[in-house]
Design an enzyme around this catalytic site. Structure first.
Site, PDB file in Angstrom:
ATOM      1  N   GLY A 233       0.828  -1.218   0.000  1.00 33.94           N
ATOM      2  CA  GLY A 233       0.000   0.000   0.000  1.00 33.94           C
ATOM      3  C   GLY A 233       0.854   1.255   0.000  1.00 33.94           C
TER       4      GLY A 233
ATOM      5  N   CYS B  88       3.962  -8.781   1.958  1.00 31.56           N
ATOM      6  CA  CYS B  88       3.631  -9.571   0.769  1.00 31.56           C
ATOM      7  C   CYS B  88       4.892 -10.041   0.052  1.00 31.56           C
ATOM      8  CB  CYS B  88       2.757  -8.746  -0.174  1.00 31.56           C
ATOM      9  SG  CYS B  88       2.512  -9.559  -1.753  1.00 31.56           S
TER      10      CYS B  88
ATOM     11  N   CYS C  63       2.833 -13.370   0.789  1.00 31.13           N
ATOM     12  CA  CYS C  63       2.273 -13.956  -0.437  1.00 31.13           C
ATOM     13  C   CYS C  63       3.325 -14.492  -1.404  1.00 31.13           C
ATOM     14  CB  CYS C  63       1.461 -12.913  -1.205  1.00 31.13           C
ATOM     15  SG  CYS C  63       0.638 -11.696  -0.204  1.00 31.13           S
TER      16      CYS C  63
ATOM     17  N   LYS D  19       5.680 -17.307  -0.031  1.00 32.54           N
ATOM     18  CA  LYS D  19       4.773 -18.440   0.274  1.00 32.54           C
ATOM     19  C   LYS D  19       4.359 -19.171  -1.004  1.00 32.54           C
ATOM     20  CE  LYS D  19       0.834 -18.109  -0.316  1.00 32.54           C
ATOM     21  NZ  LYS D  19      -0.100 -17.315   0.432  1.00 32.54           N
TER      22      LYS D  19
ATOM     23  N   TYR E 299      11.472  -2.978  -6.059  1.00 32.80           N
ATOM     24  CA  TYR E 299      10.589  -2.042  -5.353  1.00 32.80           C
ATOM     25  C   TYR E 299      11.333  -0.750  -5.016  1.00 32.80           C
ATOM     26  CZ  TYR E 299       6.301  -4.707  -4.773  1.00 32.80           C
ATOM     27  OH  TYR E 299       5.118  -5.351  -5.015  1.00 32.80           O
TER      28      TYR E 299
ATOM     29  N   TYR F 199      -6.033 -18.919   6.882  1.00 30.04           N
ATOM     30  CA  TYR F 199      -5.228 -18.920   5.658  1.00 30.04           C
ATOM     31  C   TYR F 199      -3.852 -19.542   5.882  1.00 30.04           C
ATOM     32  CZ  TYR F 199      -8.118 -15.520   3.051  1.00 30.04           C
ATOM     33  OH  TYR F 199      -9.107 -14.876   2.364  1.00 30.04           O
TER      34      TYR F 199
ATOM     35  N   GLU G 290      -2.351 -23.111   4.528  1.00 32.73           N
ATOM     36  CA  GLU G 290      -1.335 -23.050   3.468  1.00 32.73           C
ATOM     37  C   GLU G 290      -0.046 -23.735   3.916  1.00 32.73           C
ATOM     38  OE1 GLU G 290      -2.864 -19.080   1.079  1.00 32.73           O
ATOM     39  OE2 GLU G 290      -1.167 -18.861   2.417  1.00 32.73           O
TER      40      GLU G 290
ATOM     41  N   ARG H 212     -13.275 -20.001   8.378  1.00 34.09           N
ATOM     42  CA  ARG H 212     -14.700 -19.704   8.644  1.00 34.09           C
ATOM     43  C   ARG H 212     -15.422 -18.915   7.562  1.00 34.09           C
ATOM     44  NH1 ARG H 212     -15.630 -16.388  13.162  1.00 34.09           N
ATOM     45  NH2 ARG H 212     -13.435 -16.372  13.784  1.00 34.09           N
TER      46      ARG H 212
ATOM     47  N   GLY I 197      -3.890 -15.202  13.134  1.00 31.42           N
ATOM     48  CA  GLY I 197      -4.327 -13.853  12.786  1.00 31.42           C
ATOM     49  C   GLY I 197      -3.192 -12.841  12.847  1.00 31.42           C
TER      50      GLY I 197
ATOM     51  N   THR J 237      -3.248  -8.033  -0.057  1.00 32.45           N
ATOM     52  CA  THR J 237      -2.345  -7.144  -0.794  1.00 32.45           C
ATOM     53  C   THR J 237      -3.043  -6.323  -1.888  1.00 32.45           C
ATOM     54  OG1 THR J 237      -0.492  -8.591  -0.362  1.00 32.45           O
ATOM     55  CG2 THR J 237      -0.285  -7.135  -2.268  1.00 32.45           C
TER      56      THR J 237
ATOM     57  N   ALA K 138      -8.237 -16.264  -2.452  1.00 32.13           N
ATOM     58  CA  ALA K 138      -7.831 -17.669  -2.595  1.00 32.13           C
ATOM     59  C   ALA K 138      -7.012 -18.095  -1.396  1.00 32.13           C
ATOM     60  CB  ALA K 138      -7.005 -17.842  -3.865  1.00 32.13           C
TER      61      ALA K 138
ATOM     62  N   HIS L  12     -12.822 -27.160 -24.198  1.00 34.82           N
ATOM     63  CA  HIS L  12     -12.767 -28.563 -23.824  1.00 34.82           C
ATOM     64  C   HIS L  12     -11.438 -29.190 -24.229  1.00 34.82           C
ATOM     65  CE1 HIS L  12     -14.413 -32.473 -22.851  1.00 34.82           C
ATOM     66  NE2 HIS L  12     -14.008 -32.932 -24.035  1.00 34.82           N
TER      67      HIS L  12
ATOM     68  N   GLU M 219     -14.276 -25.405 -17.800  1.00 39.72           N
ATOM     69  CA  GLU M 219     -15.508 -25.540 -18.591  1.00 39.72           C
ATOM     70  C   GLU M 219     -16.698 -25.908 -17.697  1.00 39.72           C
ATOM     71  OE1 GLU M 219     -15.843 -28.849 -21.453  1.00 39.72           O
ATOM     72  OE2 GLU M 219     -14.140 -29.781 -20.443  1.00 39.72           O
TER      73      GLU M 219
HETATM   74  P1  NDP Z   1      -6.864 -15.955   9.757  1.00 38.96           P
HETATM   75  O1  NDP Z   1      -7.685 -14.828  10.222  1.00 38.96           O
HETATM   76  O2  NDP Z   1      -7.065 -16.487   8.390  1.00 38.96           O
HETATM   77  O3  NDP Z   1      -7.026 -17.177  10.746  1.00 38.96           O
HETATM   78  C1  NDP Z   1      -6.725 -17.041  12.115  1.00 38.96           C
HETATM   79  C2  NDP Z   1      -6.954 -18.372  12.784  1.00 38.96           C
HETATM   80  O4  NDP Z   1      -6.442 -18.279  14.097  1.00 38.96           O
HETATM   81  C3  NDP Z   1      -8.425 -18.744  12.892  1.00 38.96           C
HETATM   82  O5  NDP Z   1      -8.551 -20.139  12.772  1.00 38.96           O
HETATM   83  C4  NDP Z   1      -8.766 -18.297  14.308  1.00 38.96           C
HETATM   84  O6  NDP Z   1      -9.763 -19.072  14.903  1.00 38.96           O
HETATM   85  C5  NDP Z   1      -7.466 -18.569  15.029  1.00 38.96           C
HETATM   86  N1  NDP Z   1      -7.266 -17.714  16.202  1.00 38.96           N
HETATM   87  C6  NDP Z   1      -7.409 -16.378  16.267  1.00 38.96           C
HETATM   88  N2  NDP Z   1      -7.110 -15.943  17.494  1.00 38.96           N
HETATM   89  C7  NDP Z   1      -6.793 -17.031  18.219  1.00 38.96           C
HETATM   90  C8  NDP Z   1      -6.415 -17.227  19.564  1.00 38.96           C
HETATM   91  N3  NDP Z   1      -6.289 -16.219  20.403  1.00 38.96           N
HETATM   92  N4  NDP Z   1      -6.156 -18.492  19.983  1.00 38.96           N
HETATM   93  C9  NDP Z   1      -6.282 -19.535  19.126  1.00 38.96           C
HETATM   94  N5  NDP Z   1      -6.639 -19.413  17.849  1.00 38.96           N
HETATM   95  C10 NDP Z   1      -6.888 -18.163  17.402  1.00 38.96           C
HETATM   96  O7  NDP Z   1      -5.358 -15.467  10.012  1.00 38.96           O
HETATM   97  P2  NDP Z   1      -3.960 -15.932   9.442  1.00 38.96           P
HETATM   98  O8  NDP Z   1      -2.988 -15.676  10.521  1.00 38.96           O
HETATM   99  O9  NDP Z   1      -4.040 -17.283   8.845  1.00 38.96           O
HETATM  100  O10 NDP Z   1      -3.713 -14.890   8.287  1.00 38.96           O
HETATM  101  C11 NDP Z   1      -3.774 -13.497   8.560  1.00 38.96           C
HETATM  102  C12 NDP Z   1      -4.396 -12.737   7.427  1.00 38.96           C
HETATM  103  O11 NDP Z   1      -3.459 -12.623   6.381  1.00 38.96           O
HETATM  104  C13 NDP Z   1      -5.615 -13.411   6.822  1.00 38.96           C
HETATM  105  O12 NDP Z   1      -6.790 -13.057   7.471  1.00 38.96           O
HETATM  106  C14 NDP Z   1      -5.586 -12.919   5.406  1.00 38.96           C
HETATM  107  O13 NDP Z   1      -6.280 -11.710   5.339  1.00 38.96           O
HETATM  108  C15 NDP Z   1      -4.112 -12.693   5.133  1.00 38.96           C
HETATM  109  N6  NDP Z   1      -3.556 -13.813   4.343  1.00 38.96           N
HETATM  110  C16 NDP Z   1      -4.028 -14.012   3.081  1.00 38.96           C
HETATM  111  C17 NDP Z   1      -3.553 -15.044   2.304  1.00 38.96           C
HETATM  112  C18 NDP Z   1      -4.089 -15.245   0.929  1.00 38.96           C
HETATM  113  O14 NDP Z   1      -4.699 -14.328   0.386  1.00 38.96           O
HETATM  114  N7  NDP Z   1      -3.923 -16.417   0.310  1.00 38.96           N
HETATM  115  C19 NDP Z   1      -2.520 -15.951   2.793  1.00 38.96           C
HETATM  116  C20 NDP Z   1      -2.112 -15.677   4.148  1.00 38.96           C
HETATM  117  C21 NDP Z   1      -2.620 -14.638   4.879  1.00 38.96           C
HETATM  118  P3  NDP Z   1     -11.311 -18.679  14.783  1.00 38.96           P
HETATM  119  O15 NDP Z   1     -11.769 -19.164  13.446  1.00 38.96           O
HETATM  120  O16 NDP Z   1     -11.916 -19.412  15.926  1.00 38.96           O
HETATM  121  O17 NDP Z   1     -11.383 -17.198  14.932  1.00 38.96           O
END
Ligand code: NDP
Length: 450
Positions: A17, A44, A49, A52, A100, A179, A183, A206, A264, A313, A344, A439, A444
């Protein structure tokens, strides 16, 4: 423009950003400086990203090498060298970081490679002590992994460190079900590590459609990834041999070689001096902004993960672009449309989605039609790989307008980017049906759904 200040714009954070906003602002004629305390490119490019995705490619060879035998190839003596992949990835990250930096320099954006703190409404102080003034300030400091806090939690790593591991851990435990957890579970598993995922609830990913999440869980289990749901951490202790003893609540204790938190991300606002300019911060520490990315202070803006809107990103890049055009361009200020964003998960296999899930559509529209294709891709059939793909199309029952598409399939993200255009444009099932199939492809299925 604002000659009483050192710069028209000072950006804090050279991630996706911040870099976009700075170079476009400069192209619009603004005098711009940017501060970065770590590496130009941000999460990123440096530890998200991009590296990864390279690991995902590297990991997928494990399946290709297995499957190729059904296609007549015989490969002897195959071995995986983690250090080689890690170093290839890191050298490409260095290359991208250089690009960059060059982009910024080519646009005459001055780069300060040090930490910056806001010390007054228009004032920034760098770690070296240099004081700078700017007409506008842009906060683009991103987010960092959230760390769990319990006895021994300091023994865990996050995805930041995963890219630099000296050795590939034989047994990996990943905390979280989002995520990053899914991954990296796929990546480590393909490399041959024993992987278990510990999740506090009973749901993975979720925000995605239930049917896709169920399919990912089923395939992941088939590939040998273990899951501990409704489980939390009690403690981690280091064994004499350097491995880790993990005491869990909800599942039996486990010994592993590495624990990785993927729970998170937290906005990076501590120590930024936001209070010195009166910038409002939300409950998670995020910078509160309006739809134009403006904070409660008229000349201070924020874009990307630090605002905790959509932590992706391409969204941060759009927010940076909109900020630059709106503040320094000759256009009417405009806001980024945060609706209908395609996304994704680069799990094995990947998931991709755009629009409403079946559950969300049912709740918001009442009457919907769901079309579905559940198939085994041709390559998997020949390879003898018992892995089915799933594509779902959700339509408003009234006019058959497509409100969501969801896929779990090889190359799902590649297919989704094109399909997302159609959903964003408000096309109907009939529009898809009127399109001739290519095809034989997996894509498809999108125009042949019943
Ligand atoms: P996510 O938000 O995807 O997932 C966090 C996970 O951690 C959830 O399962 C959540 O559980 C759990 N959690 C949260 N707090 C706690 C806690 N205190 N104790 C135990 N478990 C907990 O976060 P990520 O870290 O995987 O990724 C961060 C962000 O980065 C993503 O939200 C996404 O926006 C971005 N990202 C995007 C990618 C892509 O576009 N392919 C790849 C990687 C990251 P619950 O479901 O119960 O809340």
């Amino acid at each position: 423009m604002g000659q009483q200040y050192d710069y028209d714009l000072f950006t804090i954070g050279a991630g996706s950003g911040g870099v976009r906003a700075s170079r476009v602002s400069a192209a619009h004629g603004a005098r711009v400086a940017i501060a970065e305390e770590y590496r130009v490119g941000g999460t990123c490019v440096i530890r998200g990203c991009v590296p990864k995705k390279m690991l995902v490619y590297g990991a997928h060879f494990a399946e290709d090498l297995e499957d190729c035998q059904s296609f007549g190839w015989e490969i002897e003596g195959k071995r995986f060298h983690w250090q080689k992949l890690r170093d290839s990835v890191m050298s490409d990250v260095d290359r991208l970081e250089g690009l960059y930096g060059e982009t910024l320099e080519n646009h005459k954006v001055e780069i300060f490679r040090e930490r910056a703190e806001i010390t007054g409404p228009h004032e920034i102080t760098l770690a070296s002590g240099k004081v700078i003034t700017a007409k506008y300030i842009l906060i683009a400091t991103g987010a960092r992994p959230a760390l769990l806090d319990f006895p021994g939690s300091e023994h865990a790593i996050t995805s930041n460190e995963a890219f630099h591991l000296d050795e590939l851990p034989k047994r990996v435990m990943i905390a979280g079900g989002g995520y990053i957890a899914n991954e990296f579970a796929g990546i480590f598993n393909e490399f041959g590590s024993t992987v278990c995922l510990v999740n506090r609830g009973d749901q993975l990913l979720r925000q995605y459609d239930q049917a896709l999440r169920d399919r990912l869980l089923q395939i992941s289990l088939m590939k040998g990834i273990n899951f501990h749901f409704n489980t939390t951490f009690k403690s981690i202790t280091k064994n004499d041999d350097g491995s880790l003893h993990v005491e869990l609540d909800g599942s039996p204790d486990i010994d592993v070689d590495c624990v990785m938190f993927a729970t998170g991300r937290v906005p990076n606002t501590e120590g930024l001096g936001l209070e010195n300019a009166g910038v409002e911060v939300g409950k998670k520490g995020e910078v509160v902004v309006d739809r134009f990315s403006k904070t409660n202070v008229d000349h201070i803006y924020a874009v990307g993960d630090v605002t905790d809107r959509v932590q992706l990103t391409p969204v941060a890049i759009r927010e940076g672009q909109a900020f630059a055009d709106s503040v320094f361009g000759k256009v009417e200020p405009y806001a980024v449309d945060h609706s209908c964003i395609a996304s994704a998960v680069f799990s094995h296999p990947p998931i991709a989605a755009v629009g409403l899930t079946e559950g969300e559509a049912r709740n918001s529209l009442g009457s919907i039609k769901v079309y579905q294709s559940d198939f085994r891709p041709m390559k998997n059939v020949v390879a003898g790989r018992n892995e089915r793909s799933l594509i779902k199309m959700i339509c408003d029952a009234e006019d058959e307008r497509i409100v969501g598409i969801h896929m779990i399939a090889p190359e799902a993200a590649e297919m989704m980017q094109a399909a997302a255009v159609a959903v964003k444009a408000g096309l109907t099932k009939a529009d898809f049906d009127a399109t001739t199939a290519i095809h034989p492809t997996m894509a498809e299925e999108l125009v042949l759904m019943r």
